[in-house]
Design an enzyme around this catalytic site. Structure first.
Site, PDB file in Angstrom:
ATOM      1  N   CYS A  78       0.846  -1.190   0.000  1.00  0.00           N
ATOM      2  CA  CYS A  78       0.000   0.000   0.000  1.00  0.00           C
ATOM      3  C   CYS A  78       0.891   1.253   0.000  1.00  0.00           C
ATOM      4  O   CYS A  78       1.612   1.500  -0.957  1.00  0.00           O
ATOM      5  CB  CYS A  78      -0.996  -0.037   1.155  1.00  0.00           C
ATOM      6  SG  CYS A  78      -2.344   1.157   0.968  1.00  0.00           S
ATOM      7  N   HIS A 180      -3.751  -4.392  -0.723  1.00  0.00           N
ATOM      8  CA  HIS A 180      -3.405  -5.115   0.490  1.00  0.00           C
ATOM      9  C   HIS A 180      -3.444  -6.616   0.214  1.00  0.00           C
ATOM     10  O   HIS A 180      -4.528  -7.210   0.216  1.00  0.00           O
ATOM     11  CB  HIS A 180      -4.390  -4.770   1.611  1.00  0.00           C
ATOM     12  CG  HIS A 180      -4.226  -3.389   2.155  1.00  0.00           C
ATOM     13  ND1 HIS A 180      -3.379  -3.099   3.199  1.00  0.00           N
ATOM     14  CD2 HIS A 180      -4.788  -2.215   1.780  1.00  0.00           C
ATOM     15  CE1 HIS A 180      -3.430  -1.802   3.459  1.00  0.00           C
ATOM     16  NE2 HIS A 180      -4.276  -1.248   2.614  1.00  0.00           N
ATOM     17  N   GLU A 182      -2.700  -8.990   2.118  1.00  0.00           N
ATOM     18  CA  GLU A 182      -3.196  -9.695   3.303  1.00  0.00           C
ATOM     19  C   GLU A 182      -4.719  -9.670   3.403  1.00  0.00           C
ATOM     20  O   GLU A 182      -5.304 -10.404   4.192  1.00  0.00           O
ATOM     21  CB  GLU A 182      -2.569  -9.112   4.578  1.00  0.00           C
ATOM     22  CG  GLU A 182      -3.124  -7.778   5.031  1.00  0.00           C
ATOM     23  CD  GLU A 182      -2.597  -6.561   4.288  1.00  0.00           C
ATOM     24  OE1 GLU A 182      -2.913  -5.436   4.702  1.00  0.00           O
ATOM     25  OE2 GLU A 182      -1.870  -6.745   3.290  1.00  0.00           O
TER      26      GLU A 182
END
Length: 204
Positions: A78, A180, A182
């Site tokens: 990010c 992102h 994750e």
């Protein structure tokens, strides 16, 4: 078991990155210690918020030069991707880490699309790279950002948000994901798994 240093410098929620890596079997160290970062097998530079604040924190902690000198795989996430570039136009011009030429600028999509870009967008792969192995063209990733990196030779994959959004970039041993990973379901997990499996010398 791969060991990853996740840089904890007060510019983002790093817990979700830690948990995603641990689910993949990695050993994670959350650290702001320059010596730990310098010796790590690989490093993740996360971040949300303002580039100026992030660079100020990295400088205060003595982390700018260890990051610039780090020779093994490094992944910016990010804001961490944006920090890989030369400068940011956010507020007053900010000098960044300088791995990739160009200036990060405010996202100004065509039409009535809201800023920040927040939500799921498809990835269009531009060229092959070990980080993207197994990630299908058109896979979805989760974005939250109001500034955008310049599109250029470092771009590996793009999203479309009323204009091209460099979504994955690379310069030598440094990669970046504007989204992102994750939070990006299977595509994100694949990218993190690939990152964990990169050779220490990415030129090999």
């Amino acid at each position: 078991m791969t060991e990853v240093a996740v840089i904890a410098y007060g510019a983002g929620n790093i817990a979700s990155v830690q948990f995603a890596l641990e689910r993949l079997g990695a050993t994670v160290r959350l650290t702001d210690d320059p010596a730990v970062i310098a010796e790590a097998e690989r490093v993740i530079l996360p971040g949300v918020g303002a580039a100026g604040y992030a660079m100020a924190r990295l400088s205060e902690l003595g982390l700018v030069e260890p990051i610039r000198a780090f020779p093994r795989p490094l992944l910016g996430v990010c804001l961490g991707q944006q920090l890989l570039f030369e400068t940011s136009q956010e507020g007053e011009a900010v000098d960044l880490l300088g791995f990739i030429p160009g200036a990060v600028s405010r996202l100004e999509p065509a039409g009535a699309l809201p800023v920040p870009h927040m939500g799921w967008s498809r990835l269009t792969r531009d060229r092959d790279d070990p980080l993207l192995e197994g990630v299908a063209d058109g896979a979805y990733a989760y974005f939250v950002h109001g500034y955008v990196c310049p599109d250029g030779p470092a771009t590996l994959a793009r999203a479309d948000y009323g204009g091209p959004v460099p979504a994955v970039v690379r310069a030598a041993n440094r990669w970046g994901c504007q989204f992102h990973p994750e939070r990006s379901a299977e595509a994100g997990a694949t990218i993190l798994r690939n990152f964990l499996g990169l050779p220490e010398d990415p030129s090999c």
